[in-house]
Design an enzyme around this catalytic site. Structure first.
Site, PDB file in Angstrom:
ATOM      1  N   GLY A 163       0.861  -1.173   0.000  1.00 13.84           N
ATOM      2  CA  GLY A 163       0.000   0.000   0.000  1.00 13.84           C
ATOM      3  C   GLY A 163       0.898   1.223   0.000  1.00 13.84           C
ATOM      4  N   THR A 164       0.383   2.336  -0.499  1.00  9.38           N
ATOM      5  CA  THR A 164       1.296   3.464  -0.659  1.00  9.38           C
ATOM      6  C   THR A 164       1.034   4.659   0.249  1.00  9.38           C
ATOM      7  OG1 THR A 164       0.082   3.832  -2.674  1.00  9.38           O
ATOM      8  CG2 THR A 164       2.251   2.866  -2.880  1.00  9.38           C
TER       9      THR A 164
END
Lengths: 247, 281
Positions: free
Chosen positions: B53-54
Site C-alpha cells: 500500500g502506498t
C-alpha cells in the site's frame, strides 16, 4: 475409616439445585423483552459501574441474575469466546445459539461435577435479527439447560411471577417506550402483589437496536434519554399502553 | 486447544481465568500461535514480493481530524490492485491508515480493532487516545522480524481525543517508534510529495470541508510524482477514501462526496496542473 452416608443421585442433584436457586433468589429479577426495533433489557440495579447487562458481540447481548463474581466471569469468558471465534473465522460466525451452547455446557459441567459448587446464576443470551422474526432469546438456568424464549423472559428470584405478568401483557410490535413501561410495571410488583416505585436512577436499561447504523447494536440507555422514554411511556397513559411513539 | 473454539464444549479454563483486559494478552497465553508476531519465518533470500500500500495522509482542523488514503497497491512496478482500502475505523473515535505490506497491514488492523473493542467490552470504558496509540506501537514492534525481511507495516493513526477535545495524529516507524504530529502528517512512498503539498496548503483555521479538500489535493500531488500512488480514477469511479473524526465520532465520506471533491480538484488542475499556488512571501 467410617463409611460415608449414602446419598441418592436424585437427592444430591435436588440439594445442589436448591442451593443454586436460593442464591439466585437473593438477587433482584430482571426482564428481557422484544419490541418493534429490537430487544430491551430492564433491571433494577443501584450500581452505575457494576452492570447486569452488557455487550458480547455485534448483535449479541448478555444479561445475568445471581452472584456477581460468577456471572462476570462467565461474561468475560463469553466475550473472549466471541472475539476469538470472530477473529479466527468471521464476524458472522459468532451467533447467540453457539454462545448459549457454550454457556450451557459450562454451567452443566459445573452443576454436575461434585468437586465444584454450582454457580448461583441465571443467564439470558439474546441476539437481535434483521427482523423481529430473526430475534433469538435464550434463557440459561443454573443447571445448564437451555430454554428458547419468545416475546419476553424474566430471570432471578421472582421470575415466575413476573413472567406470567409479562406473558399476559406483552404484544408484538411494541414501541421501546411501551416495552419499557411494561417491564418496569412487571419489576415493581412484589411477591405479595403490592406495587412499589422504582426510581429511574435505580434502573439499568440497555437495548439491542436493529436500526442502529453501526455493526455493534448494543447501547445503554441512561440519564436524560431514559427519563424521556419513561415520561413518554407514562404520557401514553392508558392501561393498554396507547400507540403513542417514543420521542 | 484449537478445537475448543470450534466445538460446542464448555469454555476452557483459560477463558474463565481472571486476567488482562487485552485480547492480545489473552491470545498470547491461550493460543499464541495465531498472533501475527509469533509466526516463525523460514529463512529467505532477498525481498519477498507482496502487494504494497502506498500513501496515507492526515490533517487536523479545529474540532477534529481527517485521514485519507489513495486506492493503489503495487507489487514491484505492477499495479496489484486499483481499489484497495487502506483506511479503516479503529473504533468510534479513531481511525488507522496503513502503508507497507498490504496483507500484514490489514491483518494488523483487524487485530487492533479487536483489541480496542475487547478492552471496551471487558472494562466497560474506552482506552484513552494515548493508550490506543501505544497499543498500536506494541503491535508494530512485534512485527519487527518481518519488517527486517522487507515486510514492513507503517500505519498512521488519527483520532479525536475526547478528554482534550481535539483531533490528534500519530505516526510510526518500523520499529514501533511513535511520534505525535502537529497539524498534518503522511506516510508511505508518496508521503514526501503529499507532505510538501500540505505544508503549503495547511492553515490552522480550516473547516471540515476545507480539510477534506486539503487531503485530496495532497494525495493528488503524491500521485502526480510517485508512480506507486494512484490518483482519482474517474473512468473506473475509484476515489480516495476520506474519513473524518470529530466529537460525533468516525465518519467515512460517501463515494459521492469524495468524487465531488476529487472532480472539482481535477477540473481546476486542467487549467493549473500544479494545483493551487501559495504566496511567495
Amino acid at each position: 475409616m467410617s463409611t460415608p452416608f449414602y446419598v441418592s443421585p436424585q437427592q444430591a442433584m435436588a440439594d445442589r439445585a436448591e442451593y443454586a436457586r436460593k442464591g439466585i433468589a437473593r438477587g433482584r429479577s430482571l426482564v428481557v423483552l422484544q419490541f418493534a426495533d429490537g430487544i430491551v433489557f430492564v433491571g433494577e440495579n443501584p450500581s452505575r459501574a457494576l452492570h447486569k447487562f452488557s455487550e458480547i458481540y455485534d448483535r449479541i447481548g448478555f444479561a445475568a441474575a445471581g452472584k456477581y463474581n460468577e456471572y462476570e466471569n462467565l461474561r468475560i469468558g463469553g466475550v473472549r469466546y466471541a472475539d476469538l471465534r470472530g477473529y479466527t473465522y468471521d464476524r458472522d460466525d459468532v451467533t447467540a445459539r453457539g454462545l448459549a451452547n457454550v454457556y450451557a455446557q459450562t454451567l452443566g459441567t459445573i452443576f454436575s461435577s461434585a468437586a465444584e459448587k454450582p454457580y448461583e446464576v441465571e443467564l439470558v443470551v439474546a441476539e437481535v435479527g434483521e427482523t423481529p422474526e430473526g430475534d433469538q432469546i435464550y434463557r440459561l438456568p443454573h443447571d445448564g439447560s437451555i430454554v428458547d424464549e419468545h416475546g419476553s423472559v424474566a430471570v432471578g428470584g421472582n421470575a415466575e411471577q413476573i413472567s406470567t405478568y409479562l406473558d399476559q401483557r406483552h404484544q408484538e410490535g411494541m414501541t421501546l417506550a411501551e416495552a419499557l413501561k411494561l417491564a418496569v410495571q412487571a419489576l415493581s410488583r412484589d411477591t405479595n402483589g403490592s406495587e412499589r416505585e422504582i426510581p429511574a436512577e435505580r434502573l439499568e436499561v440497555a437495548v439491542l437496536d436493529r436500526t442502529r447504523p453501526q455493526k455493534r447494536k448494543f447501547r445503554r440507555i441512561t440519564g436524560g434519554q431514559l427519563s424521556r422514554l419513561l415520561d413518554a411511556a407514562n404520557g401514553g397513559g392508558t392501561e393498554d399502553a396507547g400507540s403513542e411513539d417514543a420521542e | 486447544m484449537e478445537a475448543n473454539t470450534r466445538s460446542t464444549g464448555r469454555l476452557p479454563a483459560a477463558f474463565l481465568t481472571p486476567g488482562s483486559s487485552s485480547f492480545m494478552d489473552f491470545l498470547s497465553e491461550h493460543q499464541p500461535e495465531i498472533l501475527p508476531g509469533n509466526r516463525q519465518l523460514p529463512p529467505t533470500q532477498g525481498v519477498i514480493e507482496a502487494p504494497h500500500g502506498t500513501t496515507i495522509v492526515a490533517a487536523t482542523f479545529p474540532g477534529g481530524v481527517v485521514l485519507a488514503g489513495d486506492r493503489r497497491a503495487t507489487m514491484g512496478n505492477v499495479i496489484a490492485q486499483r481499489d484497495i482500502e487502506k483506511v479503516f475505523p479503529a473504533d468510534e473515535y479513531s481511525a488507522v491508515g496503513i502503508a507497507g505490506t498490504a496483507g500484514l497491514a490489514v491483518e494488523m488492523v483487524k487485530l487492533f480493532q479487536l483489541e480496542l473493542e475487547h478492552f471496551e467490552k471487558v472494562e466497560g470504558a474506552q482506552l484513552s487516545l494515548e493508550g490506543k496509540a501505544n497499543r498500536l506501537s506494541t503491535m508494530i514492534r512485534s512485527n519487527l522480524g518481518m519488517a527486517m525481511q522487507g515486510l514492513a507495516v507503517v500505519p498512521l493513526f488519527a483520532g479525536y481525543d475526547v478528554d482534550r477535545g481535539k483531533g490528534r495524529i500519530f505516526s510510526y516507524d518500523v520499529t514501533g517508534g511513535r511520534s505525535e504530529e502537529l497539524n498534518y502528517a503522511a506516510t508511505g512512498s508518496g508521503s514526501i510529495f503529499a507532505r510538501g503539498a500540505m505544508k503549503k496548503l495547511f492553515r490552522d483555521d480550516l473547516s471540515e470541508a476545507e480539510a477534506t479538500t486539503l487531503v485530496i489535493q495532497a494525495l493528488y500531488d503524491a500521485a502526480d510524482d510517485d508512480s506507486a500512488t494512484g490518483g482519482p480514477d474517474v473512468a473506473r469511479r475509484i476515489y480516495p477514501i476520506v474519513t473524518v473524526i470529530t466529537d460525533d465520532g468516525f465518519r467515512r465520506l460517501t463515494e459521492t462526496e469524495a468524487s465531488e471533491i476529487a472532480r472539482s480538484i481535477l477540473e481546476r488542475r486542467l487549467e493549473q496542473p500544479d494545483g493551487p499556488r501559495a504566496a511567495l512571501l
